[in-house]
Design an enzyme around this catalytic site. Sequence first.
Site, PDB file in Angstrom:
ATOM      1  N   ASP A   1       0.836  -1.204   0.000  1.00  0.00           N
ATOM      2  CA  ASP A   1       0.000   0.000   0.000  1.00  0.00           C
ATOM      3  C   ASP A   1       0.870   1.253   0.000  1.00  0.00           C
ATOM      4  O   ASP A   1       0.651   2.185  -0.788  1.00  0.00           O
ATOM      5  CB  ASP A   1      -0.893   0.029   1.240  1.00  0.00           C
ATOM      6  CG  ASP A   1      -1.956  -1.055   1.247  1.00  0.00           C
ATOM      7  OD1 ASP A   1      -2.030  -1.833   0.277  1.00  0.00           O
ATOM      8  OD2 ASP A   1      -2.707  -1.133   2.241  1.00  0.00           O
ATOM      9  N   ASN A   2       1.852   1.286   0.895  1.00  0.00           N
ATOM     10  CA  ASN A   2       2.688   2.472   1.050  1.00  0.00           C
ATOM     11  C   ASN A   2       3.582   2.706  -0.163  1.00  0.00           C
ATOM     12  O   ASN A   2       3.740   3.850  -0.614  1.00  0.00           O
ATOM     13  CB  ASN A   2       3.545   2.343   2.315  1.00  0.00           C
ATOM     14  CG  ASN A   2       2.706   2.202   3.573  1.00  0.00           C
ATOM     15  OD1 ASN A   2       1.548   2.608   3.612  1.00  0.00           O
ATOM     16  ND2 ASN A   2       3.281   1.617   4.605  1.00  0.00           N
TER      17      ASN A   2
END
Length: 395
Positions: free
Chosen positions: A172-173
């Site tokens: 996600d990051n």
Amino acid sequence: MRQVTEAHKSEYDCKPDAIAVCPGRFHLAGEHSWFFKDKTLSMSVDLPVFIAVSTRSDGALKFFFPQLKERKKSSVAAMKFRREDKWANAIKAIIFGFEACGIKFGGLNFTVWSDILPSAGFGITTAIKIASAVALSSIYDGNSKKINEDLVLRVVEIGNRQFLHCGNYIADNYAALFSSPNSLILTDHAKMSFENIPFDFPEKKILLIDARVPRISVWNEDSLRQPENALLLGELKQPKSSVRGGWIYEESKTEINEVLSVVGEDTQRRLFCIMKEHQCVLDAAAALSKRDFGAFARCVNESHELMRDLYEASCPEIDWINKRVCEMALVPDVHHLSACCRITGKGFGRCAYTILNSECVDEFNKKLLEYERIFGFKALVYTVKPSGGAYILKN
């Protein structure tokens, strides 16, 4: 940018000191495999979240989300997680992360601007966190336009783990921070690394579908994410220098059955799904590198079948959408699929994506009208393009 600036000025009677923007995101495959140090293929998309920040002379924290018409407030001294604060908790987690790193701010005003609400998924909550961290790091670094990526990742991880008490998903990051335009991003969880792979199919349209199906978990994923299961899959990993990441899973069914025989049938099936999914990710990445959409589409469709039949993450409504797309994708030469569709998201049900020829979009939208008549849910569809990662708009 003008809209978020005007909203911030109207709400707080001051201009923002920094504005950061972060893309939305969806995972094409591998989003359930992070615990086993496998790989995730993701796409950041042009569904941006803007975060405007200005400093205050007191210790108050104020949060404004115009699209939701919601305002939240707290203070630096008394900041804590409150369930009713919902989206504002994501920003408070970032402030907490900075404080844990020894970086303290006084009072702050935040404006969140997003046409896609966090409840829809598509990486909006992650985008709020990353954009907040980028904006605050810019203020901390003297309004620098260069993103301190290491600091942002550290702050987000601390905020997730210690304030929100949730997982910190590097796919996600990385997608939010490191994606390149017109590319997909491949995250290697074992090496904590990423690779951008060009998505060079200008004739295709990418549609994100919120099927509006209530999310219902039919089983608890934490029951699979156990150290003993990770050790079992570790036994089945084989070195192979010619593939991305340098390894594949064992292909011998005899060996697989022997290693997995110590766990129950449901766990066996889902661990086998994780293994097959890893190969789908590798094959999809290889197909992208060769600009072979047909091979890429087969990997995506196979991944959906795995999610449906082995992992039990899908639902009848999204399976229906997937089947309609697969019917549209069939051409005389079955080795050259023209479209693909898959459920997406770390949760169960609700969202999917499809990639298909531009001329097929109208036909697909007609199928969704049929979907609404059959199931009673009105799907929301967003046409998106691969986007670059977060950046600073204003200092």
